[in-house]
Scaffold this active site. Structure first.
Site, mmCIF file in Angstrom:
data_model
loop_
_atom_site.group_PDB
_atom_site.id
_atom_site.type_symbol
_atom_site.label_atom_id
_atom_site.label_comp_id
_atom_site.label_asym_id
_atom_site.label_seq_id
_atom_site.Cartn_x
_atom_site.Cartn_y
_atom_site.Cartn_z
ATOM 1 N N LYS A 184 0.868 -1.183 0.000
ATOM 2 C CA LYS A 184 0.000 0.000 0.000
ATOM 3 C C LYS A 184 0.901 1.228 0.000
ATOM 4 C CE LYS A 184 -1.450 2.666 3.062
ATOM 5 N NZ LYS A 184 -1.218 3.896 2.265
ATOM 6 N N GLU A 260 10.741 1.416 9.763
ATOM 7 C CA GLU A 260 11.698 2.495 9.469
ATOM 8 C C GLU A 260 10.963 3.791 9.760
ATOM 9 O OE1 GLU A 260 14.767 2.188 8.613
ATOM 10 O OE2 GLU A 260 14.896 0.094 8.039
ATOM 11 N N CYS A 294 14.148 11.302 6.304
ATOM 12 C CA CYS A 294 14.258 10.879 7.692
ATOM 13 C C CYS A 294 15.682 11.014 8.213
ATOM 14 C CB CYS A 294 13.769 9.454 7.829
ATOM 15 S SG CYS A 294 14.548 8.384 6.632
ATOM 16 N N GLU A 395 10.593 15.928 15.335
ATOM 17 C CA GLU A 395 11.083 15.887 13.963
ATOM 18 C C GLU A 395 10.478 17.056 13.181
ATOM 19 O OE1 GLU A 395 9.648 12.505 11.706
ATOM 20 O OE2 GLU A 395 11.547 12.355 10.640
HETATM 21 P P1 NAD Z 1 2.885 8.515 7.788
HETATM 22 O O1 NAD Z 1 3.222 7.632 8.914
HETATM 23 O O2 NAD Z 1 1.787 9.480 7.958
HETATM 24 O O3 NAD Z 1 2.486 7.665 6.495
HETATM 25 C C1 NAD Z 1 3.314 6.631 6.003
HETATM 26 C C2 NAD Z 1 2.439 5.559 5.402
HETATM 27 O O4 NAD Z 1 1.603 5.032 6.419
HETATM 28 C C3 NAD Z 1 1.518 6.047 4.284
HETATM 29 O O5 NAD Z 1 1.426 5.060 3.294
HETATM 30 C C4 NAD Z 1 0.185 6.174 4.994
HETATM 31 O O6 NAD Z 1 -0.918 6.025 4.133
HETATM 32 C C5 NAD Z 1 0.272 4.994 5.953
HETATM 33 N N1 NAD Z 1 -0.643 5.059 7.097
HETATM 34 C C6 NAD Z 1 -0.994 6.133 7.825
HETATM 35 N N2 NAD Z 1 -1.885 5.760 8.783
HETATM 36 C C7 NAD Z 1 -2.104 4.428 8.636
HETATM 37 C C8 NAD Z 1 -2.908 3.464 9.299
HETATM 38 N N3 NAD Z 1 -3.689 3.790 10.308
HETATM 39 N N4 NAD Z 1 -2.864 2.186 8.875
HETATM 40 C C9 NAD Z 1 -2.077 1.833 7.852
HETATM 41 N N5 NAD Z 1 -1.282 2.700 7.171
HETATM 42 C C10 NAD Z 1 -1.298 3.983 7.573
HETATM 43 O O7 NAD Z 1 4.251 9.217 7.404
HETATM 44 P P2 NAD Z 1 4.498 10.265 6.257
HETATM 45 O O8 NAD Z 1 4.172 11.610 6.751
HETATM 46 O O9 NAD Z 1 3.892 9.828 4.981
HETATM 47 O O10 NAD Z 1 6.082 10.094 6.084
HETATM 48 C C11 NAD Z 1 6.972 10.842 6.808
HETATM 49 C C12 NAD Z 1 7.579 10.039 7.952
HETATM 50 O O11 NAD Z 1 8.245 8.895 7.442
HETATM 51 C C13 NAD Z 1 8.626 10.825 8.697
HETATM 52 O O12 NAD Z 1 8.475 10.647 10.080
HETATM 53 C C14 NAD Z 1 9.925 10.202 8.227
HETATM 54 O O13 NAD Z 1 11.002 10.365 9.102
HETATM 55 C C15 NAD Z 1 9.525 8.795 8.007
HETATM 56 N N6 NAD Z 1 10.443 8.120 7.078
HETATM 57 C C16 NAD Z 1 11.310 7.206 7.583
HETATM 58 C C17 NAD Z 1 12.215 6.573 6.759
HETATM 59 C C18 NAD Z 1 13.166 5.562 7.316
HETATM 60 O O14 NAD Z 1 13.722 4.808 6.545
HETATM 61 N N7 NAD Z 1 13.376 5.498 8.623
HETATM 62 C C19 NAD Z 1 12.225 6.854 5.390
HETATM 63 C C20 NAD Z 1 11.323 7.787 4.898
HETATM 64 C C21 NAD Z 1 10.426 8.402 5.765
#
Ligand code: NAD
Length: 491
Positions: A184, A260, A294, A395
């Protein structure tokens, strides 16, 4: 592939779910709009998959699993090689699509596509190295053998900030290990995901091995991946908040998880470092992807003796950066992904200024012809930042560089480790002993020593503490998709 033309009529007949080797509409018939974050223009429409679609995808992955797992690693590798070639052939169009859908400058999008393709290539080979081992027993009539076997069906959830590489970083090791997968993607960047799955389809993957469910509302699809007992593993990249929620729910069935999550990287510049060189590095990694990575530094610790040179260089570089459409030559700052991100920048800067921070560059939303319609925030440098400020703890995920002065090594190690996060960290020093000492003392999954990009498909990426569980890339990245089995044999 065709790269969407912002503002042009988006298709109404959208079959963007890839389930059991077929492109399908959502069972509900629903669709949702995809927009260019630089202008707000409509660029596409995709299927709004729901729980029923996710269940169908999981069932297809479960049916495909035994056949895929039974193939040799060499056989599975051939598919990944084909996908790698196709991705490189389409690199330019994929990069243009990414710039349109996610906003990053075209040059950065090209770099990401190459990085994404690297995972396909690297795991095409690493899948052949899922070595087991034999262990001597204390009993003369016994032998121990350890083998690694694919976990089964994997549920994968990816973010928007690296919309292609975050997908291949999961799909490539999962398939190489012999798992099947249901992915997804983020609701902001489904078009990039569709193109990755078009490549997997054209690479000839058997039906059901890799499945895609685009959806506007993540919860119902997530719920299926969390509760269907057939899913053996959940791999997630995104925020710490959502990661914790998913981990709690996955624990009900003791599913394997890889997470991650967010970061709050310290960037430490010691007194023996070149402050100008360090500030150049800091500006490159801080403003990377408009600060939406990130591994972006969130606290820049600079030794008092070199602070002025460092801040001047960082300020000048921040002020000289050009914002706008990622397709415009010379643009290095793309838009923030949405209004929430813009509000967070404003809140963190206002809070810091109210508590005594000085704005050396930026500190405002950008407006004007080049940036009309998108959420552009000026690359910002703050000094006099203290632990009481929100930006010191939370963050930022945007282009704000908070600078903090320190006086000695022990003090800065303590300050750097004073965070619930533990993803990337950086140190600048010319003293080898100090580089090793501080690398060992930092409680982070990654340390860059005079280096702002400690990432590669061949190197383990991941975090300590609330930055997650598990690693992606490298040998460790393959093991995340393998179950360890012990066979004890009486002879
Ligand atoms: P997010 O957690 O809002 O969303 C990430 C994913 O989770 C999306 O696909 C979203 O649709 C899904 N999601 C959200 N709520 C959900 C639920 N209840 N059930 C299932 N899926 C759900 O994060 P974002 O704002 O899209 O991304 C930014 C974050 O990602 C930052 O905190 C960043 O640091 C982190 N990030 C981490 C890495 C890493 O490798 N550590 C890499 C890239 C981004």
């Amino acid at each position: 592939m065709t790269v969407p033309n912002p503002g042009a009529e988006a298709p109404s007949d959208v079959a963007s779910l890839y389930i059991d080797g077929e492109w399908r509409h959502a069972a509900s018939g629903g669709t949702f709009d995809v927009r260019d974050p630089a202008s707000g223009a409509l660029i596409g429409r995709v299927a709004a998959g729901g729980a029923g679609d996710a269940t169908a995808a999981v069932a297809a992955a479960a049916t495909a699993f035994p056949g895929w797992a039974a193939r040799t690693a060499y056989d599975r590798s051939a598919y990944l090689y084909r996908a790698h070639s196709l991705m490189l052939e389409r690199a330019e169009d994929l990069a243009k699509l990414m710039t349109t859908e996610q906003g990053k400058p075209l040059r950065a999008a090209r770099t990401e596509v190459r990085y994404a393709a690297d995972f396909l290539l690297w795991f095409a080979e690493e899948g052949k190295r899922a070595y087991g081992r034999t262990i001597p027993s204390a009993r003369a009539d016994q032998r121990f053998m350890v083998m690694h076997q694919p976990i089964g069906v994997v549920g994968a959830i990816t973010p928007w900030n690296y919309p292609i590489s975050m997908i291949t970083r999961k799909v490539a090791p999962a398939l190489a290990a012999g798992c099947t997968i249901v992915l997804k993607p983020a609701e902001q960047t489904p078009l990039c995901a569709v193109e990755v799955f078009r490549i997997l389809d054209e690479a000839g993957l058997p039906p059901g091995v890799a499945n895609l469910v685009t959806s506007e509302d993540p919860a119902p699809v997530g719920e299926v991946l969390l509760t269907d007992p057939v899913v053996g593993k959940l791999t997630f990249t995104g925020s710490t908040e959502v990661g914790k929620f998913l981990a709690r729910r996955a624990a009900d069935q003791m599913k394997r998880v890889s997470l991650e999550l967010g970061g709050h990287a310290p960037f430490i510049v010691f007194e023996d470092a070149d402050p100008v060189h360090a500030a150049k590095g800091a500006s490159l990694v801080k403003f990377l992807n408009t600060g939406q990575a990130c591994i972006c530094p969130n606290r820049l610790y600079v030794h008092r003796s070199i602070k002025d040179r460092f801040v001047e260089t960082l300020r000048d570089r921040a002020a000289a950066m050009r914002a706008g459409s990622g397709f415009t030559d010379g643009v290095t700052v793309g838009p923030l992904i949405d209004e929430d991100a813009y509000r967070r920048m404003t809140r963190q800067v206002d809070d810091a200024v109210a508590k005594g921070a000085q704005v050396m560059a930026g500190g405002t939303r950008l407006t004007g012809d080049d940036v009309d319609g998108g959420y552009f925030y000026a690359p910002t440098v703050l000094t006099e930042v203290t632990p009481e400020m929100e930006i010191y703890r939370e963050e930022t995920f945007g282009p704000i560089a908070p600078v903090i002065v320190f006086d000695d090594e022990a003090e800065v190690i303590e300050m750097a480790n004073d965070t619930r996060y533990g993803l990337a960290s950086y140190i600048y020093t010319r003293d080898l002993g100090r580089a090793l000492r501080v690398s060992e003392a930092l409680r982070f999954g990654m340390v860059g020593v005079n280096d702002i990009n400690p990432t590669s498909a061949a190197a383990p990426f991941g975090g300590a503490k609330e930055s997650g569980l598990g690693r992606e890339g490298a040998q460790e990245g393959l093991l995340e998709y393998l179950e360890t089995k012990l066979v004890g044999i009486s002879i």
